[in-house]
Design a protein around this motif. Structure first.
Motif, PDB file in Angstrom:
ATOM      1  N   GLU A  22       0.821  -1.207   0.000  1.00 21.87           N
ATOM      2  CA  GLU A  22       0.000   0.000   0.000  1.00 21.87           C
ATOM      3  C   GLU A  22       0.859   1.264   0.000  1.00 21.87           C
ATOM      4  N   GLY A  23       2.192   1.078  -0.015  1.00 21.30           N
ATOM      5  CA  GLY A  23       3.094   2.218  -0.048  1.00 21.30           C
ATOM      6  C   GLY A  23       3.505   2.744   1.305  1.00 21.30           C
ATOM      7  N   ARG A  24       3.107   2.073   2.370  1.00 21.42           N
ATOM      8  CA  ARG A  24       3.480   2.525   3.713  1.00 21.42           C
ATOM      9  C   ARG A  24       4.921   2.123   4.035  1.00 21.42           C
ATOM     10  N   ILE A  25       5.653   3.034   4.663  1.00 20.43           N
ATOM     11  CA  ILE A  25       7.033   2.750   5.045  1.00 20.43           C
ATOM     12  C   ILE A  25       7.047   1.823   6.259  1.00 20.43           C
ATOM     13  N   ILE A  26       7.759   0.711   6.120  1.00 21.30           N
ATOM     14  CA  ILE A  26       7.916  -0.224   7.238  1.00 21.30           C
ATOM     15  C   ILE A  26       9.167   0.130   8.032  1.00 21.30           C
ATOM     16  N   CYS A  27      10.259   0.357   7.341  1.00 21.55           N
ATOM     17  CA  CYS A  27      11.493   0.823   7.967  1.00 21.55           C
ATOM     18  C   CYS A  27      12.405   1.381   6.882  1.00 21.55           C
ATOM     19  N   GLU A  28      13.331   2.227   7.272  1.00 19.96           N
ATOM     20  CA  GLU A  28      14.235   2.841   6.298  1.00 19.96           C
ATOM     21  C   GLU A  28      15.568   3.170   6.961  1.00 19.96           C
ATOM     22  N   GLU A  29      16.584   3.357   6.109  1.00 20.83           N
ATOM     23  CA  GLU A  29      17.916   3.697   6.590  1.00 20.83           C
ATOM     24  C   GLU A  29      18.573   4.652   5.601  1.00 20.83           C
ATOM     25  N   LYS A  30      19.495   5.450   6.102  1.00 21.95           N
ATOM     26  CA  LYS A  30      20.257   6.369   5.266  1.00 21.95           C
ATOM     27  C   LYS A  30      21.702   6.389   5.730  1.00 21.95           C
ATOM     28  N   VAL A  31      22.623   6.337   4.772  1.00 25.43           N
ATOM     29  CA  VAL A  31      24.054   6.426   5.065  1.00 25.43           C
ATOM     30  C   VAL A  31      24.621   7.584   4.257  1.00 25.43           C
ATOM     31  N   MET A  32      25.246   8.527   4.921  1.00 26.97           N
ATOM     32  CA  MET A  32      25.835   9.669   4.235  1.00 26.97           C
ATOM     33  C   MET A  32      27.056   9.231   3.431  1.00 26.97           C
ATOM     34  N   LEU A  33      27.198   9.791   2.241  1.00 27.74           N
ATOM     35  CA  LEU A  33      28.379   9.535   1.432  1.00 27.74           C
ATOM     36  C   LEU A  33      29.550  10.360   1.957  1.00 27.74           C
TER      37      LEU A  33
END
Length: 236
Positions: A22-33
């Protein structure tokens, strides 16, 4: 529950997320370059293997956070920075650091000066090889001078003479697939590095800005998107 994974490689960070259908975010992560190598006004390179290393770290953190089953992940959409250039060896690893879109060398064809260069590709092409082992790329990430690319037909030229001005041959370029088509499957090696499920389909998307425009709802000629990214852009 079933899920999909989105990979968004940007100029400043690598972002990954797991979504339900349905497009809902379950989990996410971000790593800076890491900061770009900019020794002069004409040069902008990503240090060492930063695009792949940041993707590995982001995916590891994501999968450790994910509480669902890997078996329920249906596919992975791969997107990354546009207008960059990668020079690769025969095995798909880097023959030279990734050239960023701010580098003035992108206005020129290949100069025949990179040792062990077998392929010229994009960021999505490079990451596709590392994830799937397939020398394929999305046709929607070929902004800039890479070769005789027909934007109306979304394919490379069939005439060998068209490649001479670029100092390459057709054999130096990846096979192209359309956005939404299959690039390949996560290899055992890539799975061990990223913790992504082995054998999971990897699907072509587009470049970062094009995917951003679609995600923001830019679907007709009556809308405009103002993008406040590394640079400010207007898209329609």
């Amino acid at each position: 529950m079933k899920y999909v994974i989105g990979i968004d490689g940007g100029t400043q960070s690598t972002k990954v997320g797991i979504y339900d259908l349905e497009g809902r975010i379950i989990c996410e992560e971000k790593v800076m370059l890491r900061p770009l190598l900019v020794p002069d006004a004409d040069t902008a390179e990503h240090p060492e293997d930063d695009l792949w290393d940041s993707l590995v770290t982001a995916c590891q953190r994501l999968m450790r956070k994910f509480e669902g089953s890997k078996k329920d992940i249906l596919g992975i959409g791969l997107g990354s920075i546009r207008c960059c250039r990668t020079y690769l060896k025969k095995d798909g690893t880097l023959a030279y650091p990734v050239i960023n879109w701010m580098d003035k060398r992108l206005a020129k064809p290949y100069q025949n000066d990179i040792k062990d260069m077998a392929y010229l590709s994009t960021t999505t092409g490079y990451l596709t090889v590392r994830m799937t082992g397939q020398f394929k790329d999305t046709a929607a990430n070929y902004e800039g001078v890479y070769g005789p690319f027909d934007k109306k037909e979304w394919k490379w030229s069939d005439d060998p003479q068209d490649y001479k001005e670029y100092n390459i041959t057709r054999e130096n370029l990846f096979d192209l697939v359309m956005p939404g088509d299959l690039l390949g499957y996560v290899t055992k090696e890539a799975s061990e590095a990223t913790l992504l499920p082995e054998g999971c389909p990897v699907i072509a998307t587009a470049n970062d800005k094009a995917a951003e425009g679609l995600g923001a709802g830019l679907r007709d000629d009556g809308s405009v998107l103002v993008s406040l990214g590394t640079y400010i852009g207007g898209m329609m």
